[in-house]
Design an enzyme around this catalytic site. Sequence first.
Site, PDB file in Angstrom:
ATOM      1  N   HIS A 224       0.845  -1.040   0.056  1.00  0.00           N
ATOM      2  CA  HIS A 224      -0.092  -0.073  -0.238  1.00  0.00           C
ATOM      3  C   HIS A 224       0.777   1.338   0.020  1.00  0.00           C
ATOM      4  O   HIS A 224       0.334   2.360  -0.295  1.00  0.00           O
ATOM      5  CB  HIS A 224      -0.982   0.114   1.278  1.00  0.00           C
ATOM      6  CG  HIS A 224      -0.220   0.267   2.589  1.00  0.00           C
ATOM      7  ND1 HIS A 224       0.348  -0.490   3.377  1.00  0.00           N
ATOM      8  CD2 HIS A 224      -0.202   1.665   3.211  1.00  0.00           C
ATOM      9  CE1 HIS A 224       0.831   0.054   4.346  1.00  0.00           C
ATOM     10  NE2 HIS A 224       0.809   1.430   4.499  1.00  0.00           N
TER      11      HIS A 224
HETATM   12  C1  UD1 Z   1      -1.952   6.123   5.175  1.00  0.00           C
HETATM   13  C2  UD1 Z   1      -0.723   6.744   5.782  1.00  0.00           C
HETATM   14  C3  UD1 Z   1       0.370   5.298   5.793  1.00  0.00           C
HETATM   15  C4  UD1 Z   1      -0.171   4.165   6.618  1.00  0.00           C
HETATM   16  C5  UD1 Z   1      -1.490   3.818   5.886  1.00  0.00           C
HETATM   17  C6  UD1 Z   1      -2.033   2.713   6.675  1.00  0.00           C
HETATM   18  C7  UD1 Z   1      -0.109   8.888   5.617  1.00  0.00           C
HETATM   19  C8  UD1 Z   1       0.560  10.045   4.933  1.00  0.00           C
HETATM   20  N1  UD1 Z   1       0.013   7.868   5.518  1.00  0.00           N
HETATM   21  O1  UD1 Z   1      -1.699   5.814   3.957  1.00  0.00           O
HETATM   22  O2  UD1 Z   1       1.489   5.799   6.841  1.00  0.00           O
HETATM   23  O3  UD1 Z   1       0.820   3.187   6.530  1.00  0.00           O
HETATM   24  O4  UD1 Z   1      -2.521   4.957   6.007  1.00  0.00           O
HETATM   25  O5  UD1 Z   1      -3.121   1.974   5.925  1.00  0.00           O
HETATM   26  O6  UD1 Z   1      -1.042   9.413   6.366  1.00  0.00           O
HETATM   27  N2  UD1 Z   1      -8.479   5.444   0.159  1.00  0.00           N
HETATM   28  C9  UD1 Z   1      -9.932   4.745  -0.121  1.00  0.00           C
HETATM   29  N3  UD1 Z   1     -10.698   4.395   1.029  1.00  0.00           N
HETATM   30  C10 UD1 Z   1     -10.119   4.752   2.175  1.00  0.00           C
HETATM   31  C11 UD1 Z   1      -8.993   5.261   2.570  1.00  0.00           C
HETATM   32  C12 UD1 Z   1      -8.180   5.709   1.461  1.00  0.00           C
HETATM   33  O7  UD1 Z   1     -10.166   4.524  -1.291  1.00  0.00           O
HETATM   34  O8  UD1 Z   1     -10.846   4.384   3.374  1.00  0.00           O
HETATM   35  C13 UD1 Z   1      -7.712   5.507  -1.134  1.00  0.00           C
HETATM   36  C14 UD1 Z   1      -7.868   6.918  -1.715  1.00  0.00           C
HETATM   37  O9  UD1 Z   1      -7.901   6.891  -2.897  1.00  0.00           O
HETATM   38  C15 UD1 Z   1      -6.982   7.769  -1.054  1.00  0.00           C
HETATM   39  C16 UD1 Z   1      -5.682   6.992  -1.021  1.00  0.00           C
HETATM   40  O10 UD1 Z   1      -6.402   5.392  -0.592  1.00  0.00           O
HETATM   41  O11 UD1 Z   1      -6.292   8.912  -1.663  1.00  0.00           O
HETATM   42  C17 UD1 Z   1      -4.629   6.867  -0.002  1.00  0.00           C
HETATM   43  O12 UD1 Z   1      -5.117   7.203   1.312  1.00  0.00           O
HETATM   44  P1  UD1 Z   1      -4.310   7.900   2.543  1.00  0.00           P
HETATM   45  O13 UD1 Z   1      -5.241   7.854   3.631  1.00  0.00           O
HETATM   46  O14 UD1 Z   1      -4.141   9.481   2.041  1.00  0.00           O
HETATM   47  O15 UD1 Z   1      -3.188   7.171   2.681  1.00  0.00           O
HETATM   48  P2  UD1 Z   1      -2.787   5.745   2.646  1.00  0.00           P
HETATM   49  O16 UD1 Z   1      -1.920   5.296   1.779  1.00  0.00           O
HETATM   50  O17 UD1 Z   1      -3.974   4.949   3.312  1.00  0.00           O
HETATM   51  N1  UDP Z   2      -4.479  -5.106   8.422  1.00  0.00           N
HETATM   52  C1  UDP Z   2      -5.747  -5.591   8.424  1.00  0.00           C
HETATM   53  N2  UDP Z   2      -6.397  -5.814   7.353  1.00  0.00           N
HETATM   54  C2  UDP Z   2      -5.846  -5.963   6.139  1.00  0.00           C
HETATM   55  C3  UDP Z   2      -4.289  -5.184   6.027  1.00  0.00           C
HETATM   56  C4  UDP Z   2      -3.882  -4.907   7.426  1.00  0.00           C
HETATM   57  O1  UDP Z   2      -6.489  -5.785   9.489  1.00  0.00           O
HETATM   58  O2  UDP Z   2      -6.306  -6.035   4.975  1.00  0.00           O
HETATM   59  C5  UDP Z   2      -3.951  -4.749   9.865  1.00  0.00           C
HETATM   60  C6  UDP Z   2      -2.686  -5.439  10.071  1.00  0.00           C
HETATM   61  O3  UDP Z   2      -3.075  -6.786  10.637  1.00  0.00           O
HETATM   62  C7  UDP Z   2      -1.887  -4.436  10.721  1.00  0.00           C
HETATM   63  C8  UDP Z   2      -2.203  -3.166  10.427  1.00  0.00           C
HETATM   64  O4  UDP Z   2      -3.670  -3.265   9.736  1.00  0.00           O
HETATM   65  O5  UDP Z   2      -2.204  -4.567  12.284  1.00  0.00           O
HETATM   66  C9  UDP Z   2      -1.067  -2.612   9.435  1.00  0.00           C
HETATM   67  O6  UDP Z   2      -1.856  -1.538   8.904  1.00  0.00           O
HETATM   68  P1  UDP Z   2      -1.176  -1.029   7.251  1.00  0.00           P
HETATM   69  O7  UDP Z   2      -0.485  -2.079   6.687  1.00  0.00           O
HETATM   70  O8  UDP Z   2      -2.363  -0.338   6.680  1.00  0.00           O
HETATM   71  O9  UDP Z   2      -0.257   0.230   7.743  1.00  0.00           O
HETATM   72  P2  UDP Z   2       1.041   0.528   8.349  1.00  0.00           P
HETATM   73  O10 UDP Z   2       1.417  -0.614   9.482  1.00  0.00           O
HETATM   74  O11 UDP Z   2       2.297   0.037   7.161  1.00  0.00           O
HETATM   75  O12 UDP Z   2       0.935   1.873   8.735  1.00  0.00           O
END
Ligand code: UD1
Ligand code: UDP
Length: 388
Positions: A224
Amino acid sequence: MQKPHIKLLNLVGARPQIIKASAISRAIRTSFSEEITEIFVHTGQHYDKEMSEVFFDELEIHKPDYNLGVGSAGHGKQTAMMITGIEEVLLKEKPDCVILYGDTNSTLAGSLAASKQHFPVIHIEAGLRSFNKTMPEELNRIISDHSSTLLFAPTNAAFKNLMNEGFRPENSPPYTINNPKIYLTGDIMYDNMLFFAGLAEKKKADILHQLELERDNFILVTIHRDTNTDDIIRLNHIFSTLKNLAEERTITLVMPLHPRTVISLKAKLSDLYNELCVCRYIKIIPPVSYLEMILLEKNSRMIVTDSGGVQKESHFFKRPSIVLRKETEWIELIFNGTSVLVDADPDQIRQQFLRLMDSHSELDYPRFYGDGKAAEFILNELLLLFDK
Ligand code: UD1
Ligand code: UDP
């Protein structure tokens, strides 16, 4: 002596933060309900049911008292909207302190909003560093740590990073933003794993059957990170190499993909995405719940990921992990040899995939992440802060 009573604002926004916050909420409920009142605030950074609501239901956290509904946007707009919304809640609720988790834009917004209004910031997962400031998360971490009053480092490496940045463990109370206190606590996600692993077996054991997976005979993949999803070359290298390896080794790769990864694959590499969807060894599925995820981790042969949380959980469940990044904050796993960094390099992915797939049982998984009581420790220290 009268016990202090504090009002704590628990701030989340992204999926992993909701899971992390559940450890603090649970510890308040079970051990500190007389001393601590919790206000739960969700920025709305993640909003799809499977990225947010599912965790509130499953992890028994009460629904947010406030959901700011910020949603997705560029870094500037998203962070600005969060700061505005959080500031309003702070001024209305006047909590004694604000708890923040990790390194997302929600963390950054919380730290700026709270510190500028002089609410003490408590940072959980303090001190983690990738030493790569082109990562949005690295800037978020540094700024949040340097706006905090209490900093809870999950690992020795994180604690040392804080000392290298000038934080002094010998500081004495009263603690403030100008005289912060750092602690080594262990990891609240380890608390969660210990608490939920048994429950997952009871409630979600069916997931392997539903996905037609055989214990120890599939590989779990999560991708991601913006560096991987937004760069077409990296995205192509990663997914093409994994598809080829799955076909060669006739092993199933199950991929609960973050929405941003699916959006990118469809937009940038639609032919490859279609091939992945029809490949008999690749199962692309929507994000799963935390209980389902830990069952997948526990029963997998190996994990391929760019997630910090998933990389660490691979260790909890004694599974090797291949990390699709140049660097990691969980450096002890690299030194231990159970986690390897392969960037998005096809040769390295291939080499490590083939090596680790069959060396599972020869690896050692020391206990790096505390005793499973990090949340209780944190809340005890928090009470001392207000025990005037
Ligand atoms: C964010 C965090 C990242 C973390 C991740 C956990 C920042 C800068 N990044 O990244 O550190 O590892 O969350 O998962 O805060 N989107 C959806 N539905 C949702 C949420 C997001 O479709 O419910 C899509 C949208 O297109 C959005 C993109 O995902 O633009 C990115 O979402 P965003 O929350 O900006 O960053 P993450 O990649 O989720
Ligand atoms: N996770 C989850 N469902 C998923 C993917 C991840 O519940 O489909 C959980 C995972 O077990 C962990 C956390 O989400 O506890 C990690 O989040 P993510 O990978 O989104 O972000 P990061 O840790 O890199 O910030």
